[in-house]
Each structure stands twice: as structure tokens, then as C-alpha cells.
Design a protein around this motif. Structure first.
Motif, short mmCIF file in Angstrom:
data_model
loop_
_atom_site.label_atom_id
_atom_site.label_comp_id
_atom_site.label_asym_id
_atom_site.label_seq_id
_atom_site.Cartn_x
_atom_site.Cartn_y
_atom_site.Cartn_z
N UNK A 196 11.06 -1.61 -27.37
CA UNK A 196 10.28 -2.76 -27.86
C UNK A 196 11.03 -4.07 -27.69
N UNK A 197 10.36 -5.05 -27.07
CA UNK A 197 10.95 -6.37 -26.87
C UNK A 197 11.73 -6.52 -25.59
N UNK A 198 12.03 -5.42 -24.88
CA UNK A 198 12.78 -5.51 -23.63
C UNK A 198 11.83 -5.67 -22.45
N UNK A 199 12.29 -6.37 -21.37
CA UNK A 199 11.45 -6.53 -20.18
C UNK A 199 11.19 -5.20 -19.47
N UNK A 200 10.08 -5.13 -18.76
CA UNK A 200 9.74 -3.96 -17.96
C UNK A 200 9.11 -4.44 -16.66
N UNK A 224 8.30 -11.93 -18.82
CA UNK A 224 9.55 -11.44 -19.36
C UNK A 224 9.91 -12.20 -20.62
N UNK A 225 10.15 -11.51 -21.72
CA UNK A 225 10.63 -12.21 -22.92
C UNK A 225 12.02 -12.77 -22.66
N UNK A 226 12.35 -13.87 -23.32
CA UNK A 226 13.64 -14.52 -23.14
C UNK A 226 14.36 -14.60 -24.48
N UNK A 227 15.68 -14.44 -24.43
CA UNK A 227 16.46 -14.47 -25.66
C UNK A 227 16.52 -15.86 -26.25
N UNK A 228 16.38 -16.90 -25.40
CA UNK A 228 16.40 -18.28 -25.87
C UNK A 228 15.30 -19.04 -25.15
N UNK A 231 18.25 -0.32 -16.21
CA UNK A 231 17.97 1.11 -16.36
C UNK A 231 16.66 1.44 -15.65
N UNK A 232 16.60 2.64 -15.09
CA UNK A 232 15.40 3.10 -14.38
C UNK A 232 14.73 4.17 -15.21
N UNK A 263 11.65 -0.46 -14.24
CA UNK A 263 12.98 -1.06 -14.35
C UNK A 263 13.02 -1.85 -15.66
N UNK A 264 14.03 -1.60 -16.45
CA UNK A 264 14.12 -2.27 -17.74
C UNK A 264 15.56 -2.64 -18.05
N UNK A 265 15.75 -3.61 -18.94
CA UNK A 265 17.06 -4.09 -19.32
C UNK A 265 16.97 -4.76 -20.68
#
Length: 363
Positions: A292-296, A262-266, A283-284, A345-347
């Protein structure tokens, strides 16, 4: 600017044998505020309330009310009011006599009877029970009995009011109505309420400030929205009952869990082994795609539950852990999912939190 605290706790410690009920509790409660004390069963919240009220003694520490130490001061001389969960009314007395009891037999025993009657009637009117003065407390509703208990406490003009799970004996609809009533009454009188509860929704809705108690420690103190959106550690997030907590480890470029990175903002630190994402921020995606750049995260749909204003859906991860997704119906129409089917699942990466299992004491 906040004024001097009405209540200050300095290093309160209380043990029952090997069980530490209160562990070095240091805390200030502001004047003219509604403060919610949130904790699960066994967290020490009832012991803390009883200690402040004078029903329990501590092994170490001191309590100050408006700057004055309470060590050795008995409960009936502390000028602290307590509203109990079961209301503790006298069933053989009517509404008026229940409210008048404290003035006739306690704090107001030297007040003239005409002044007592005027004060009691004014308080009964304030809590919305005018016209029920001669009604037996066994013949009124649960919400009305709670108002009688509150009026009986407030008529003695305490400097601080402790409410011990005051909404716990009421049904859901009545609890919602009484939340607004308690805040209105408190604001009219300008006295501080310390509201003890095990309900995260109640604490967040009622408190100008929220205190989270965890196994005798102060875990977090803050404004309701700050506690909700930035829980201090994984245990606080779990109390709030609105976060998915995913175990993993810090890795190069983010956080590794469930076979994903999972990418992290910090930048993540090694003392943050829990990845937290709120249930209503997920979101499902049927196609399993993310921006792009969001976790999945891929998961199998299990079931959904309809609760009126929201639909809660449950998805099983490869490890067997379950992720909860909440859809508020005011935001959009609820999605429908096929049991046993895989979904994505993404956010937003900025919505995720990296939490330690347990932070140090907070004040």
C-alpha cells in the motif's frame, strides 16, 4: 575542519571556436585528499587536466596552487605531477633510470647523485617494485609500468598529482587491485591526487570526493555516497549508469508517467520532469501487486544478463522505454522470468527521486 585548498580554480573558461570546452569552472581541491573527476567523453575533463598542468592556456580565469597564481608559469615549473594513461615511459631506459629521470634532468638536477639514488630506491620500494630496478620497462607487466610512471612522478615531490585515466590501459582484475594500491600510496605520502576518469565505478570507489563534469560545467561535487544516492539532476544520474529515468509530468498527487500516477514522498515541483529509481531498488512481482502506497508499473520481460555478482533484467514499458532491474546475488537468489510475460515492477516510494533535466552550476 577542511584546511586551505591545495588547488583553486576561479572562472576557468576555454573555447575551441564555437565549442565551449570549459565554461566558468570554479572549484577548490582539498589538500591531502583523493579527488575523482568524473565525466563522459567530451565533458572537458582532459582539457581541464591539461589546463591545470600548464599544457593548455585558458581564455579567462585563474589557477592557484597553495594560494599562488599560476598564470604564466610554464608546466615544468608548476610542481604538479602528471601520470598519463599510456604511462609515457622511456622504452630505452630501465625501471631505475625511468624513475630517476625527473631528478636527473628536472626538479632534482642540483641534488647529489647519492641522494638521487637513495630517493629513487625508496620510491621504487614504496610502489612495490623493489628488485626490478634494472629490468627494462618493456619486460614488465602493465600494472608494473603504471607503478613506474607513478614513482617517476612522485619522486620529484609534487604538490599535486594529476592522474589521466590511469587505469584505462589495464585489464579489469588489475584495475581493481591498482585502485587499492593508488589509495595506499597516496595516503603514505599525504599528497593530493586528482584522478580523471570516465568510469563511474572507478570514481565512486577511488574518490574521497567526486566531481562530476558535464559539457564544461561542474554538475555536482560531493562525497561518493551522496553523489550516488542523490544525483543533482537527470544528467548526473545518467552518468552514474545505475538509475532508470522515466519521463513524465507533475500531476495532482504525484508524478504521471507511462499511464500511471506515482505517489511521491515529497511535493513535486514543475521543474522536475524526470522520475528516477535506482536499478537495484526495484522488486519484480509476478502477481503485479505492490505494498500500500508504493508505486506499481507493469512491464513486459525481455531478457536477463548474468555478470557474476549480479543479474541484470530488462523490462519493456508500454511506451517502448526499457526499465533495468539489478539483482545482487549476495542479497538473494536471482528470480527467473518468462520472456513476453507481464510483471509488476514496484519500489518504496521514499527510494524514488524527482530530478530536473539539468540543474544550475554547482561548486
Amino acid at each position: 575542519m577542511r584546511g586551505p585548498p591545495v588547488l583553486r580554480l576561479d572562472g576557468l573558461t576555454k573555447a575551441y571556436g564555437a565549442t565551449m570546452a570549459l565554461n566558468d569552472i570554479t572549484l577548490s581541491i582539498p589538500d591531502n585528499a583523493y579527488v575523482a573527476l568524473l565525466g563522459s567523453s567530451g565533458s572537458g575533463k582532459t582539457v581541464l587536466l591539461r589546463t591545470i598542468a600548464g599544457f593548455e592556456t585558458v581564455d579567462r580565469g585563474e589557477i592557484f596552487l597553495n594560494g599562488a597564481p599560476l598564470h604564466g608559469v610554464p608546466a615544468h615549473r608548476r610542481n604538479i605531477g602528471v601520470v598519463f594513461q599510456n604511462f609515457a615511459l622511456f622504452p630505452h631506459l630501465n625501471v631505475f633510470d625511468n624513475v630517476a629521470f625527473g631528478l636527473r634532468h628536472g626538479a632534482g638536477r642540483h641534488i647529489e647523485s647519492k641522494a638521487i639514488e637513495a630517493n629513487v630506491r625508496a620510491m621504487i620500494d614504496l610502489v612495490g617494485l623493489g628488485g626490478l630496478e634494472r629490468r627494462s620497462v618493456t619486460q614488465i607487466s602493465g600494472g608494473q609500468r603504471q607503478r613506474v610512471a607513478l614513482a617517476r612522478t612522485l619522486v620529484t615531490e609534487p604538490q599535486l598529482v594529476l592522474l589521466d585515466e590511469p587505469l584505462g590501459a589495464l585489464d579489469a582484475n588489475l584495475r581493481t587491485r591498482m585502485c587499492g594500491e593508488l589509495r595506499r600510496i597516496r595516503e603514505r605520502l599525504g599528497v593530493t591526487f586528482l584522478h580523471v576518469t570516465g568510469s563511474e565505478n572507478e570514481a565512486l570507489a577511488m574518490g574521497d570526493e567526486v566531481i562530476v563534469l558535464d559539457e564544461g560545467h561542474i554538475a555536482q561535487v560531493g562525497l561518493p555516497d551522496r553523489v550516488y544516492t542523490r544525483p543533482r539532476d537527470a544528467r548526473v544520474a545518467r552518468f552514474l549508469n545505475c538509475y532508470n529515468l522515466i519521463e513524465g509530468r507533475v500531476a495532482a498527487g504525484g508524478f504521471e508517467a507511462e499511464g500511471c500516477l506515482f505517489p511521491c514522498a515529497s511535493a513535486a515541483s514543475n521543474d522536475a520532469p524526470i522520475y528516477a529509481i535506482r536499478q537495484d531498488l526495484i522488486s519484480v512481482q509476478a502477481t503485479g501487486e505492490a505494498a500500500p502506497g508504493d508505486p506499481l508499473l507493469r512491464a513486459i520481460f525481455v531478457a536477463s544478463e548474468y555478470s557474476g555478482p549480479a543479474v541484470t533484467s530488462f523490462f519493456k514499458l508500454p511506451s517502448g522505454a526499457v526499465v533495468t532491474v539489478e539483482d545482487h546475488l549476495s542479497h538473494r537468489d536471482p528470480q527467473t522470468f518468462e520472456p513476453g510475460r507481464s510483471y509488476g515492477l514496484t519500489w518504496k516510494v521514499d527510494d524514488a527521486l524527482l530530478l530536473s533535466r539539468r540543474a544550475g552550476a554547482s561548486s
